[in-house]
Enzyme design. Structure first.
Site, short mmCIF file in Angstrom:
data_model
loop_
_atom_site.label_atom_id
_atom_site.label_comp_id
_atom_site.label_asym_id
_atom_site.label_seq_id
_atom_site.Cartn_x
_atom_site.Cartn_y
_atom_site.Cartn_z
N GLY A 175 -9.29 -3.60 2.46
CA GLY A 175 -9.49 -5.18 2.34
C GLY A 175 -10.51 -5.52 1.28
N LEU A 176 -11.15 -4.64 0.65
CA LEU A 176 -12.41 -4.81 -0.08
C LEU A 176 -12.10 -4.71 -1.56
CD1 LEU A 176 -15.22 -3.53 1.89
CD2 LEU A 176 -14.41 -5.80 1.97
N GLY A 177 -10.70 -4.78 -1.77
CA GLY A 177 -10.11 -4.65 -3.24
C GLY A 177 -10.40 -3.20 -4.02
N SER A 178 -10.06 -2.15 -3.16
CA SER A 178 -10.29 -0.92 -3.80
C SER A 178 -9.18 -0.67 -4.97
CB SER A 178 -10.19 0.30 -2.56
OG SER A 178 -8.90 -0.03 -1.81
N SER A 179 -7.88 -0.93 -4.32
CA SER A 179 -6.91 -0.60 -5.57
C SER A 179 -7.18 -1.56 -6.82
CB SER A 179 -5.37 -1.06 -4.95
OG SER A 179 -5.50 -2.33 -4.56
N ALA A 180 -7.62 -2.79 -6.92
CA ALA A 180 -7.78 -3.54 -7.98
C ALA A 180 -9.08 -2.76 -8.75
CB ALA A 180 -8.39 -4.89 -7.59
N ASP A 208 -7.72 -10.51 -7.03
CA ASP A 208 -8.68 -9.32 -6.78
C ASP A 208 -8.93 -8.46 -8.38
OD1 ASP A 208 -7.67 -9.76 -4.26
OD2 ASP A 208 -7.20 -7.64 -4.01
N GLY A 257 -7.88 0.84 1.29
CA GLY A 257 -7.10 -0.49 2.30
C GLY A 257 -7.78 -0.59 3.07
#
Ligand code: MEV
Length: 320
Positions: free
Chosen positions: A109-114, A156, A107
């Site tokens: 903002g570095l695209g962890s979920s993508a 992302d 969470g």
């Protein structure tokens, strides 16, 4: 056993407005999520390391009898929906064991979920010999993000799949551009943020003031187009200046906060060419373009942030 790794990303320009189809420019970074997948007899076991939820077992498509607490279910959604996507394509449903760890702040903002989504889909693609091309993997991952987040852009997931510098704009094919060498330092506020909530917040602002917000988003689109030229010319001063202008607009759509602002100014005071929020905002990270990475990292530290030193990477999802 197969191992897939997928990178995180930063936005040089265009987060939020990209959700409404305006152009954005993003870069993959060499911090990755690593998924190891293995077949087993039955059931799905997920063994996360540093993903902020405990190990879980569940039945895909059979949530009954599932004892996962509500809070964890939410965090697991990206993984569960990724597995479902693959099982919709592949009829044989073996059991699965997935080990997942990430080098990215969750969470942040570095695209962890993508990257979790892309790495999971890619690992299963390889495990089941589906031979899905990268474009298809990126598309499936985008569908997962949309289902979990409500609204999302393909930026992302496309960047995590392809690596390098990417340009995303509605109605145009997603493009991977020549990967630039840009001296970037990331500053992490050490606070996570909720992308779904922030995207919804911006949507409400846009509904309240459509003429104003649409014009701001048009400007971000123009910043992105000009920024892309300056990245090609490697004009660091102009790239930075355009980042600062983009940041001014992000500030006006209420996704900034005190901690992020401090890091943005800490970076600029250290001599950075430009600095801005990356990703959804509301916490998470800023990026700074700087000739003096050490000085900017120290300044970020002094103002309460965690500097993350990284490079832009050309390498998208990998399989071992
Ligand atoms: C989140 O990393 C970026 C946003 O533009 C949302 C999205 O593009 O899906 C805020």
């Amino acid at each position: 056993m197969v191992k897939a790794t997928a990178p995180g990303k930063i936005y040089l320009y265009g987060e939020h407005s990209v959700v409404y189809g305006y152009p954005a420019l993003a870069c993959a970074i060499n911090k990755r999520t690593i998924v190891e997948a293995q077949k087993k007899n039955e059931g799905i076991t997920i063994l996360p390391k540093n993903l902020s939820f405990e190990s879980v077992k569940f039945k895909i498509g059979g949530e009954e009898g599932n004892e996962i607490p509500e809070k964890q279910i939410k965090k697991l959604d990206y993984i569960r929906k990724s597995i479902k996507k693959i099982f919709e394509i592949k009829s044989e449903k073996t059991g699965l064991k997935l080990k997942i760890r990430t080098e990215l702040p969750i969470g942040g903002g570095l695209g962890s979920s993508a990257s979790v989504t892309v790495a999971t889909i890619s690992a299963l693609n390889e495990l089941y010999g589906l031979n899905l091309p990268r474009k298809k993997i990126s598309k499936l991952a985008y569908e997962v993000e949309k289902e979990v987040q409500g609204s999302a852009s393909p930026c992302d997931t496309f960047t995590s799949t392809m690596g390098g510098l990417t340009r995303v704009e509605k109605g145009k094919s997603l493009e991977k551009k020549k990967t630039p060498k840009l001296p970037i330092v990331i500053g992490y506020t050490q606070e996570s943020s909720n992308t779904k909530q922030l995207v919804e917040q911006v949507k409400q602002l846009k509904e309240e003031y459509p003429e104003i917000i649409n014009n701001l988003f048009t400007s971000i689109g123009e910043i992105t187009k000009r920024g892309q030229k300056e990245v090609q010319n490697r004009d660091l001063e102009k790239i930075g200046e355009l980042m600062n202008i983009n940041q001014g607009i992000l500030d006006s759509i209420k996704i900034n906060n005190l901690k992020l602002s401090k890091l943005i100014y800490a970076a600029r005071e250290s001599g950075a060419y430009g600095s801005k929020i990356t990703g959804a905002g509301g916490g998470g990270c800023i990026i700074a373009l700087t000739d003096n990475k050490e000085k900017t990292a120290n300044s970020i530290k002094v103002f309460g942030g965690e500097p993350i030193k990284t490079q832009i990477t050309n390498q998208g999802v990998t399989i071992e």
